[in-house]
Enzyme design. Structure first.
Site, PDB file in Angstrom:
ATOM      1  CG  ASP A   1      38.785  39.189  44.247  1.00 28.19           C
ATOM      2  OD1 ASP A   1      39.612  38.533  44.881  1.00 28.19           O
ATOM      3  OD2 ASP A   1      37.603  39.349  44.614  1.00 28.19           O
TER       4      ASP A   1
ATOM      5  CG  ASP B   1      36.561  33.362  46.975  1.00 30.51           C
ATOM      6  OD1 ASP B   1      35.725  32.463  46.913  1.00 30.51           O
ATOM      7  OD2 ASP B   1      37.787  33.147  47.059  1.00 30.51           O
TER       8      ASP B   1
ATOM      9  CG  ASP C   1      34.568  40.768  46.378  1.00 32.15           C
ATOM     10  OD1 ASP C   1      35.744  40.418  46.178  1.00 32.15           O
ATOM     11  OD2 ASP C   1      33.857  40.252  47.263  1.00 32.15           O
TER      12      ASP C   1
END
Ligand SMILES: O=P(O)(O)OC[C@H]1O[C@H](O[C@H]2O[C@H](CO)[C@@H](O)[C@H](O)[C@H]2O)[C@H](O)[C@@H](O)[C@@H]1O
Length: 485
Positions: free
Chosen positions: A174, A176, A378
């Site tokens: 991922d 960000d 996240d």
């Protein structure tokens, strides 16, 4: 915590030291890693967490989970293997997400605004004297307890290595909050040069893809590595390798194209018909939020993000109302919550999990027993990918989180800077790179048995000088290994 190791800079590993049983262990590790302390952030708490208390999954403050509720100190708790349930004494009331509600359920229920509110717990305490972030004892205990279920990918080095042995790793990342830390301005979420170099190195060995909620172009601009594959808009815009056996019947909307370097690629955009609608709603959202100080609308091509991170909390209800007023007439769109962001996206059966499957197929790596997909992320949208890997028993997810969160991941990392350590972990899937394996084993304090096995493999492969060097390092570390040799 900051330490250097070879060409790598490594931060945020104080918890490794926290796990050491006594001070001599700590000293040894410190010497080994050549640590130089510049920060004593123990838990580095991030305020975001998942909770589903009403109709919609919401973000919430981890604070309600307290040490007194645990009633037991983490150091007294037995080890629980990854993926196993919390020991009952430890159940932390981190509710599982409920199924995604329809857009209107989501918006009409009070949980919509609750979600925005609860995603902003009090800021981390700063110890002014030393200018470091500090976490309360409760948070530390809670985090450690949570790590029984989601052990650190770094301290699970040996276990991951064994699992990865003889397998080809495919790495999915991922952006960000995973490759770049969360910052106030989305346009400044740049990736550090160290992180870029770590990702570049990993990609030398394994097929590596970035799967982001951003537009594909934007994430490519941030990452800038041509050797990776990119999926933007939460997997709704994938540029992957050409796979001749993949037919258009399998994936309508998949077209042959060329990338910026002129290389032939497959372009898959399952939500392409939504483009005019998304562009329309983007314009409306920009217009309707322009007077709200701090609000920011981001064009992610097949999705739109409405950021409220910089909006005064007293105006969050206004943001919510304005977004609601616009999307209520679009039954084919849905709204999801991210980290201080409302995301408007097409209501189609496609997500980051499906994107992982699509990429594995494009790479010719699906249905292969010798492939180990690893996904690191996240946020809530990453859970779809964790789930695909867990349910198919295919690979595992690594959740980047500094607070306890219920997840379908197997392992955890405390923050993006720890991800650089995964480079070493991943290198273990590279059987001929024994030097790297030794580096990782030393760094993550693997068992003497593990070293013995490594040594045997090195002897088998006639790399004598490597052995002497390793033995020298082992001697210095003095893990009682020498006497076993
Ligand atoms: O799937 P991701 O790559 O994790 O993208 C999800 C969203 O990330 C970005 O927003 C988040 O990061 C920003 C920069 O750190 C932060 O300011 C914001 O509050 C976070 O929500 C991105 O800007 C969004 O468009 C993505 O949807």
């Amino acid at each position: 915590m900051h330490c250097s190791f070879g060409d790598e800079k490594f931060s945020g590993s104080l918890h490794l030291m926290d796990c050491m049983h006594n001070s001599s262990d700590k000293k040894t590790l410190k010497r080994l890693l050549n640590l130089s302390v510049f920060n004593s952030s123990k838990a580095n708490l991030d305020p975001m967490d998942l909770k589903s208390n009403h109709a919609a999954p919401v973000l919430t403050d981890p604070a309600p989970i307290s040490k007194s509720r645990l009633g037991i100190h983490s150091s007294l708790l037995p080890y629980t293997p990854p993926g196993a349930a919390f020991p009952s004494a430890l159940y932390l009331t981190i509710p599982r997400k409920k199924p995604t509600p329809s857009i209107l359920d989501d918006v009409r229920s009070s949980s919509w605004l609750d979600a925005m509110k609860s995603s902003s717990p009090p800021r981390k305490k700063i110890n002014k004297e030393f200018n470091v972030e500090v976490a309360s004892d409760d948070s530390i205990v809670l985090y450690r307890s949570w790590m029984l279920k989601y052990p650190s990918a770094l301290t699970s080095f040996e276990q991951i290595t064994k699992y990865a042995k003889g397998k080809r790793i495919a790495l999915f990342l991922d952006y960000d909050g995973t490759l770049s830390p969360i910052v106030d301005d989305p346009d400044r979420a740049v990736m550090s040069a160290n992180m870029r170099s770590a990702v570049r190195n990993v990609a030398k060995y394994f097929p590596t893809a970035i799967i982001s909620g951003r537009s594909r172009d934007k994430v490519y601009e941030f990452v800038g590595l041509t050797e990776l594959y990119y999926a933007g808009s939460h997997g709704m815009d994938i540029m992957g390798p050409v796979r001749h056996s993949m037919t258009n019947d399998d994936h309508p909307n998949c077209i042959r194209s060329t990338d910026k370097q002129g290389k032939e690629v497959n372009l898959f955009q399952p939500a392409s018909e939504f483009l005019p609608m998304i562009e329309e709603i983007l314009r409306s959202l920009v217009e309707s939020t322009k007077d709200i100080e701090g609000a920011k609308v981001e064009n992610n091509k097949f999705c739109v993000s409405v950021h409220y991170r910089n909006v005064d909390e007293k105006n969050w209800a206004t943001v919510a109302q304005r977004v609601h007023d616009i999307i209520k007439d679009y039954s084919r769109l849905r709204l999801t919550h991210g980290r201080k962001v409302l995301e408007v996206r097409p209501k189609i059966d496609w997500n980051k999990g499906k994107a992982v499957e699509f990429l594995l197929e494009s790479l010719g790596l699906n249905d292969c027993d010798d492939v180990l997909p690893i996904y690191v992320g996240d946020d809530r949208t990453d859970e779809d990918a964790f789930k695909v890997l867990r349910e198919g028993n295919r690979g595992y997810g690594i959740l980047v989180s500094s607070i306890p969160k219920e997840s379908d991941a197997f392992y955890s990392l405390r923050n993006p800077s720890e991800l650089r350590g995964v480079k070493i972990v991943c290198s273990l899937g590279q059987p001929h790179d024994k030097r790297r394996q030794v580096e990782g084993a030393l760094r993550f304090r693997c068992s003497p048995g593990f070293f013995l096995e490594l040594r045997k493999e090195m002897v088998d492969e006639f790399v004598g000088d490597e052995i002497s060097q390793v033995l020298g390092e082992m001697e210095e570390v003095d893990w009682g290994l020498k006497k076993n040799l």
